[in-house]
Scaffold this active site. Structure first.
Site, PDB file in Angstrom:
ATOM      1  N   ASN A  10       0.864  -1.184   0.000  1.00  0.00           N
ATOM      2  CA  ASN A  10       0.000   0.000   0.000  1.00  0.00           C
ATOM      3  C   ASN A  10       0.900   1.233   0.000  1.00  0.00           C
ATOM      4  O   ASN A  10       1.465   1.574   1.025  1.00  0.00           O
ATOM      5  CB  ASN A  10      -0.900  -0.027   1.242  1.00  0.00           C
ATOM      6  CG  ASN A  10      -1.654   1.274   1.419  1.00  0.00           C
ATOM      7  OD1 ASN A  10      -1.848   2.023   0.466  1.00  0.00           O
ATOM      8  ND2 ASN A  10      -2.088   1.540   2.652  1.00  0.00           N
ATOM      9  N   LYS A  12       0.153   4.295  -0.292  1.00  0.00           N
ATOM     10  CA  LYS A  12      -0.472   5.520   0.235  1.00  0.00           C
ATOM     11  C   LYS A  12      -0.243   6.667  -0.760  1.00  0.00           C
ATOM     12  O   LYS A  12      -0.247   6.425  -1.955  1.00  0.00           O
ATOM     13  CB  LYS A  12       0.064   5.841   1.627  1.00  0.00           C
ATOM     14  CG  LYS A  12       0.099   4.615   2.528  1.00  0.00           C
ATOM     15  CD  LYS A  12       0.389   4.928   3.945  1.00  0.00           C
ATOM     16  CE  LYS A  12       0.582   3.636   4.701  1.00  0.00           C
ATOM     17  NZ  LYS A  12       0.471   3.784   6.126  1.00  0.00           N
ATOM     18  N   HIS A  96      -9.216   1.166   5.101  1.00  0.00           N
ATOM     19  CA  HIS A  96      -7.895   1.367   5.702  1.00  0.00           C
ATOM     20  C   HIS A  96      -8.026   2.329   6.880  1.00  0.00           C
ATOM     21  O   HIS A  96      -8.839   3.252   6.850  1.00  0.00           O
ATOM     22  CB  HIS A  96      -6.925   1.932   4.663  1.00  0.00           C
ATOM     23  CG  HIS A  96      -5.512   1.948   5.159  1.00  0.00           C
ATOM     24  ND1 HIS A  96      -5.039   2.959   5.961  1.00  0.00           N
ATOM     25  CD2 HIS A  96      -4.498   1.059   5.011  1.00  0.00           C
ATOM     26  CE1 HIS A  96      -3.775   2.691   6.276  1.00  0.00           C
ATOM     27  NE2 HIS A  96      -3.422   1.540   5.715  1.00  0.00           N
ATOM     28  N   GLU A  98      -6.379   4.770   7.861  1.00  0.00           N
ATOM     29  CA  GLU A  98      -6.224   6.205   7.555  1.00  0.00           C
ATOM     30  C   GLU A  98      -7.513   6.765   6.961  1.00  0.00           C
ATOM     31  O   GLU A  98      -7.863   7.916   7.186  1.00  0.00           O
ATOM     32  CB  GLU A  98      -5.020   6.411   6.622  1.00  0.00           C
ATOM     33  CG  GLU A  98      -3.721   6.258   7.398  1.00  0.00           C
ATOM     34  CD  GLU A  98      -2.558   5.704   6.596  1.00  0.00           C
ATOM     35  OE1 GLU A  98      -2.588   5.751   5.357  1.00  0.00           O
ATOM     36  OE2 GLU A  98      -1.608   5.204   7.240  1.00  0.00           O
ATOM     37  N   GLU A 166      -5.021  -4.888  10.775  1.00  0.00           N
ATOM     38  CA  GLU A 166      -4.012  -3.850  10.928  1.00  0.00           C
ATOM     39  C   GLU A 166      -4.292  -3.058  12.207  1.00  0.00           C
ATOM     40  O   GLU A 166      -5.087  -2.101  12.179  1.00  0.00           O
ATOM     41  CB  GLU A 166      -4.033  -2.893   9.733  1.00  0.00           C
ATOM     42  CG  GLU A 166      -3.755  -3.579   8.408  1.00  0.00           C
ATOM     43  CD  GLU A 166      -3.187  -2.603   7.386  1.00  0.00           C
ATOM     44  OE1 GLU A 166      -2.135  -2.901   6.828  1.00  0.00           O
ATOM     45  OE2 GLU A 166      -3.786  -1.536   7.177  1.00  0.00           O
ATOM     46  N   GLY A 172       2.663   2.377  10.620  1.00  0.00           N
ATOM     47  CA  GLY A 172       3.602   3.479  10.425  1.00  0.00           C
ATOM     48  C   GLY A 172       4.312   3.922  11.695  1.00  0.00           C
ATOM     49  O   GLY A 172       4.931   4.971  11.728  1.00  0.00           O
ATOM     50  N   SER A 212       3.750  -1.971  10.317  1.00  0.00           N
ATOM     51  CA  SER A 212       5.209  -1.912  10.473  1.00  0.00           C
ATOM     52  C   SER A 212       5.917  -3.224  10.132  1.00  0.00           C
ATOM     53  O   SER A 212       6.887  -3.601  10.795  1.00  0.00           O
ATOM     54  CB  SER A 212       5.573  -1.441  11.892  1.00  0.00           C
ATOM     55  OG  SER A 212       5.081  -0.129  12.110  1.00  0.00           O
TER      56      SER A 212
HETATM   57  C1  PEP Z   1      -0.528   0.189   5.930  1.00  0.00           C
HETATM   58  O1  PEP Z   1      -0.562   1.356   5.565  1.00  0.00           O
HETATM   59  O2  PEP Z   1      -1.422  -0.571   5.579  1.00  0.00           O
HETATM   60  C2  PEP Z   1       0.575  -0.232   6.773  1.00  0.00           C
HETATM   61  C3  PEP Z   1       0.522  -1.407   7.319  1.00  0.00           C
HETATM   62  O3  PEP Z   1       1.627   0.674   6.941  1.00  0.00           O
HETATM   63  P1  PEP Z   1       3.060   0.356   7.603  1.00  0.00           P
HETATM   64  O4  PEP Z   1       3.553  -0.941   7.041  1.00  0.00           O
HETATM   65  O5  PEP Z   1       3.915   1.518   7.230  1.00  0.00           O
HETATM   66  O6  PEP Z   1       2.833   0.266   9.076  1.00  0.00           O
END
Ligand code: PEP
Length: 256
Positions: A10, A12, A96, A98, A166, A172, A212
């Site tokens: 992803n 973003k 997601h 965000e 998630e 992040g 992460s």
């Molecule tokens: C994501 O945006 O779905 C995500 C898991 O980000 P990150 O791997 O940076 O934590």
């Protein structure tokens, strides 16, 4: 039944269209020996077409990060599934964190998106997960169940859907769920899906972990029972890291 794992990136709001094309081309060269895992690239809308060009002739998938549920009309700034299909998109991320937390998307909006994605014969990647506050107040199970029940409301069957767990506090932040936390959440998800849809098809359901994921923790995370791959943010923007994670997942599949 053997489940083929998924490694989804992803991006973003990163990479211009030209950067997207170059980046996918670079990853492609590094992923030539990935045969059992499904790799999916999810660029921003503007990068989809160029990424698709770079994917011609490969088995890797193309995903969008969002969509609108209506097919057309007065929805300034939105993108329909018909538009995504025309580019060659196969997967669409819905819910997601965000989008839930920055753009205030509700479970009912996410549910409309999931149903529209399925009706368009594309594959939704439905993201769910609790905030730190919810975890600390013992509400993780309840949040997972609510997001699944509401996000999948009216969906006739679970086949053709990918779930991504998630935890919001791990996205992040550099903090990952421990194997115990991730394993427990994945088990709750599978159990909840079983109770909504019955036992059929649940074995084939793929539940990804996201939060992460990096090359140095991917090995431990993919060993967790019930983790069928990853949704990766930050590390999907570095070709070497994304490729390393994909190889870790592929090798785990080949070893078993
Ligand atoms: C994501 O945006 O779905 C995500 C898991 O980000 P990150 O791997 O940076 O934590």
């Amino acid at each position: 039944m053997r489940i083929h794992p998924i490694i989804a990136g992803n991006w973003k709001m990163n990479f211009t269209p030209s950067e997207s094309e170059v980046f996918v081309g670079k990853c492609r060269n590094m992923l030539l020996d990935i045969e059992r895992s499904q790799v999916i690239f999810c660029p921003p809308f503007t990068g989809l077409e160029r990424a698709k060009n770079a994917l011609q002739g490969s088995t890797h998938g193309l995903g969008a990060q969002n969509c609108h549920w209506e097919s057309k009309g007065a929805y300034t700034g939105e993108i329909s599934l018909e538009m995504l299909i025309d580019i060659g998109v196969q997967y669409v991320i819905a819910g997601h964190s965000e989008r839930r937390h920055i753009f205030n998307e509700s479970d009912s909006w996410i549910n409309r998106k999931v149903k529209a994605i399925l009706n368009a014969d594309l594959t939704p990647i439905l993201c769910i997960g609790e905030t730190l506050e919810e975890r600390n107040s013992g509400k993780t199970e309840q949040v997972i169940q609510t997001q699944l029940n509401q996000g999948l409301n009216g969906v006739p069957d679970i086949s053709g859907i990918i779930i991504a767990y998630e935890p919001v506090w791990a996205i992040g932040t550099g903090v990952t769920a421990t194997p115990g936390q991730a394993g427990e959440a994945h088990a709750i998800i599978r159990q909840t899906i079983r109770s909504i849809f019955g036992a059929d098809n649940v074995d084939a359901l793929r539940i990804l972990y996201g939060g992460s994921v990096k090359p140095d923790n991917a090995e431990a995370l993919i060993e967790i029972p019930g983790v069928d791959g990853f949704l990766i943010g930050g590390a999907s923007l570095k070709a070497e890291d994304f490729s390393d994670i994909a190889h870790i997942v592929e090798h785990k599949y080949l070893r078993n």
